[in-house]
Design a protein around this motif. Structure first.
Motif, mmCIF file in Angstrom:
data_model
loop_
_atom_site.group_PDB
_atom_site.id
_atom_site.type_symbol
_atom_site.label_atom_id
_atom_site.label_comp_id
_atom_site.label_asym_id
_atom_site.label_seq_id
_atom_site.Cartn_x
_atom_site.Cartn_y
_atom_site.Cartn_z
ATOM 1 N N GLN A 187 -41.391 -46.136 40.462
ATOM 2 C CA GLN A 187 -42.836 -46.158 40.677
ATOM 3 C C GLN A 187 -43.597 -46.177 39.353
ATOM 4 O OE1 GLN A 187 -44.296 -43.584 44.153
ATOM 5 N NE2 GLN A 187 -42.232 -42.800 43.791
ATOM 6 N N ALA A 188 -43.059 -45.482 38.352
ATOM 7 C CA ALA A 188 -43.699 -45.491 37.030
ATOM 8 C C ALA A 188 -43.648 -46.881 36.409
ATOM 9 C CB ALA A 188 -43.022 -44.470 36.122
ATOM 10 N N LEU A 189 -42.500 -47.540 36.504
ATOM 11 C CA LEU A 189 -42.377 -48.898 35.969
ATOM 12 C C LEU A 189 -43.322 -49.848 36.692
ATOM 13 C CD1 LEU A 189 -38.491 -49.113 35.580
ATOM 14 C CD2 LEU A 189 -40.170 -49.065 33.720
ATOM 15 N N THR A 190 -43.410 -49.686 38.005
ATOM 16 C CA THR A 190 -44.323 -50.522 38.792
ATOM 17 C C THR A 190 -45.768 -50.279 38.377
ATOM 18 O OG1 THR A 190 -42.808 -50.490 40.666
ATOM 19 C CG2 THR A 190 -45.086 -51.084 41.126
ATOM 20 N N ALA A 191 -46.122 -49.025 38.118
ATOM 21 C CA ALA A 191 -47.482 -48.695 37.689
ATOM 22 C C ALA A 191 -47.826 -49.344 36.356
ATOM 23 C CB ALA A 191 -47.643 -47.182 37.587
ATOM 24 N N VAL A 192 -46.845 -49.403 35.459
ATOM 25 C CA VAL A 192 -47.078 -50.040 34.160
ATOM 26 C C VAL A 192 -47.334 -51.530 34.338
ATOM 27 C CG1 VAL A 192 -45.994 -50.661 31.964
ATOM 28 C CG2 VAL A 192 -45.764 -48.330 32.864
ATOM 29 N N VAL A 193 -46.533 -52.175 35.167
ATOM 30 C CA VAL A 193 -46.715 -53.610 35.419
ATOM 31 C C VAL A 193 -48.058 -53.879 36.088
ATOM 32 C CG1 VAL A 193 -45.813 -55.590 36.706
ATOM 33 C CG2 VAL A 193 -44.234 -54.062 35.515
ATOM 34 N N LYS A 194 -48.421 -53.047 37.046
ATOM 35 C CA LYS A 194 -49.709 -53.221 37.727
ATOM 36 C C LYS A 194 -50.875 -53.050 36.762
ATOM 37 C CE LYS A 194 -48.726 -52.083 42.562
ATOM 38 N NZ LYS A 194 -49.071 -51.181 43.684
ATOM 39 N N ALA A 195 -50.787 -52.069 35.883
ATOM 40 C CA ALA A 195 -51.854 -51.855 34.906
ATOM 41 C C ALA A 195 -51.965 -53.052 33.970
ATOM 42 C CB ALA A 195 -51.585 -50.575 34.107
ATOM 43 N N GLY A 198 -53.658 -55.907 35.693
ATOM 44 C CA GLY A 198 -55.020 -55.655 36.144
ATOM 45 C C GLY A 198 -55.097 -55.298 37.606
ATOM 46 N N ARG A 199 -53.923 -55.021 38.233
ATOM 47 C CA ARG A 199 -53.890 -54.650 39.647
ATOM 48 C C ARG A 199 -53.904 -53.146 39.861
ATOM 49 N NH1 ARG A 199 -48.983 -55.919 41.951
ATOM 50 N NH2 ARG A 199 -48.001 -56.188 39.913
#
Length: 348
Positions: A187-195, A198-199
Motif C-alpha cells: 500500500q505504501a508503494l502504491t501511495a508513492v506511485v499515486k502521488a 497526481g492521483r
C-alpha cells in the motif's frame, strides 16, 4: 553422518536416552528447526526448554517458492538441526511441521507422503499451518485460544479446548492480507506511485522509500518491484512506513490505521466463530501475538492498537507475547503428543 557402526554413533546414543524431537516453523521469510530431547521433564518455564540445536534456512511456503524448493528447504533445515545436535535421522521420534501455505487436508497429505520417505518408519508426524506453532509458543504447547501472526503475511487462528478450529485471513497477498507486512508495504508503494501520478496526496513516503532503495525517481519503483516481486522483499519496507507515520505523515498513518483494523477484524471473526469469549462475550481468552509487524515501536505501537480494538469488542482478551519462538512451540507440541503416547498422524 555416516561411518558409524555397532551403535556407536551419536544418534544411537541419543536414541538410547529416548531420542529427539524436531519442531519446524516454516514461514515465507525463513524456516527454523529446533531439536529437543525426548527425555526431558515438562518445562516449567520458557527458559527451561532444553534446546539441543537450532537451524535456520530460507522460505518454505510452497505458494511463494514452489513445492520442490519448499520441500528442499525443509529437508535441509531438519538435516542441519540434527547435525548440529550431533545426531541423525535414526534418533528422531516425532516431527511437527508447522508450515505456512498448508491450508487444506490435501496440503497436509502431500507433506506427510513426502516426509515419510525421509525418516525411519517409527517416526510420528504432525503437519499443520505455521499458526499452530505460533499459538503453542505462547501457551507452552497447550492448544487453546487465538493467535495473530503479522509478519510477511498475516493470519488469525483459533482453537477451542475441545479441538474446534477456525481461521481468518492468511489467504496471501493476492486475496488481501492487508494487515500483513506485505500488505502495509504494498500500500505504501502504491501511495508513492499515486502521488507521483497526481492521483493521490503528497506523502513523505516517496522520499523515504526512494532513499531506502537508493532510487532517484518513483518511475524506478516499477522496475525495482517487478525485478523480484517476492513477498518478503516488499514486506521489508514496513519500518520505513512506521517511521514515516511516527514523523506525522498522514498517508503512512492511514495505512497503519487501516492495517490495525484489518488485523483486529481477523481476530474478532475467529473469536466469534469459536465463542472463545464465552456466551456473554466477557470470558477471558489468550491472544498470542507473533510476527515482526507486531513488535513494539517507539511511538506507533501496532500490536497495542490491535489489542485496544479487540478489547472494545471482547474485554476478556489476554494478550501474550511469547518468550519462545514458534519452532519451539512446534517441538513442544510433538513432544507432548509423543509423551502422551498419541499417534501424531493427521486423521488418526
Amino acid at each position: 553422518m555416516g561411518g558409524y557402526e555397532n551403535g556407536d554413533s551419536p544418534a544411537a546414543a541419543a536414541a538410547g536416552e529416548g531420542g529427539v524431537i524436531l519442531g519446524v516453523d516454516g514461514g515465507t521469510t525463513n524456516t527454523v528447526c529446533v531439536c529437543l530431547p525426548v527425555a526431558m521433564p515438562p518445562p516449567e518455564s520458557p527458559a527451561a526448554v532444553p534446546v539441543l540445536s537450532r537451524a535456520v534456512a530460507g522460505c518454505s511456503n510452497r505458494n511463494s517458492v514452489g513445492e520442490s524448493a519448499a520441500l528442499e528447504t525443509l529437508e535441509q533445515v531438519m538435516g542441519q538441526a540434527l547435525m548440529m545436535a550431533n545426531t541423525d535421522h535414526s534418533a528422531v521420534r516425532a516431527v511437527c511441521l508447522a508450515v505456512s501455505g498448508v491450508n487444506h487436508p490435501s496440503d497436509q497429505q502431500r507433506m506427510l507422503d513426502w516426509i515419510r520417505d525421509i525418516f525411519p518408519g517409527h517416526v510420528k508426524f504432525y503437519v499443520e499451518n505455521d499458526a499452530v506453532a505460533a499459538l503453542a509458543s505462547g501457551t507452552m504447547g497447550k492448544l487453546h485460544g487465538c493467535v495473530l501472526i503479522a509478519g510477511t503475511g498475516s493470519i488469525a487462528y483459533g482453537v477451542t479446548e475441545d479441538g474446534k478450529v477456525a481461521r481468518a485471513a492468511g489467504a496471501g497477498p493476492v486475496l488481501g492480507d492487508w494487515g500483513s507486512g506485505y500488505g502495509i508495504a504494498a500500500q505504501a508503494l502504491t501511495a508513492v506511485v499515486k502521488a507521483y501520478d497526481g492521483r493521490g496526496p503528497h506523502t513523505n513516503l516517496t522520499r523515504q522509500i526512494l532513499r531506502k532503495l537508493e532510487l532517484s525517481s518513483p518511475d524506478e519503483l516499477i522496475g525495482w518491484t517487478y525485478a523480484d516481486p517476492s513477498w518478503a522483499r516488499i514486506a521489508a519496507l514496513v519500518p520505513v512506513v512506521v517511521s514515516s507515520a511516527e514523523d506525522g505523515d498522514e498517508v503512512a498513518n492511514k495505512i497503519l490505521r487501516d492495517s490495525v483494523q484489518e488485523l483486529a477484524d481477523s481476530v474478532v471473526a475467529v473469536v466469534r466463530r469459536l465463542t472463545l469469549c464465552g456466551e456473554d462475550g466477557n470470558d477471558q481468552f489468550p491472544l498470542v501475538l507473533v510476527g515482526g509487524v507486531l513488535e513494539g515501536n517507539k511511538k506507533w505501537n501496532i500490536s497495542g492498537e490491535v489489542v485496544r480494538c479487540i478489547s472494545e469488542v471482547f474485554p476478556g482478551v489476554h494478550p501474550i507475547r511469547p518468550e519462545v519462538e514458534p519452532a519451539i512451540g512446534a517441538a513442544l507440541l510433538a513432544w507432548s503428543y509423543h509423551r502422551k503416547g498419541l499417534k501424531l498422524e493427521n486423521g488418526s
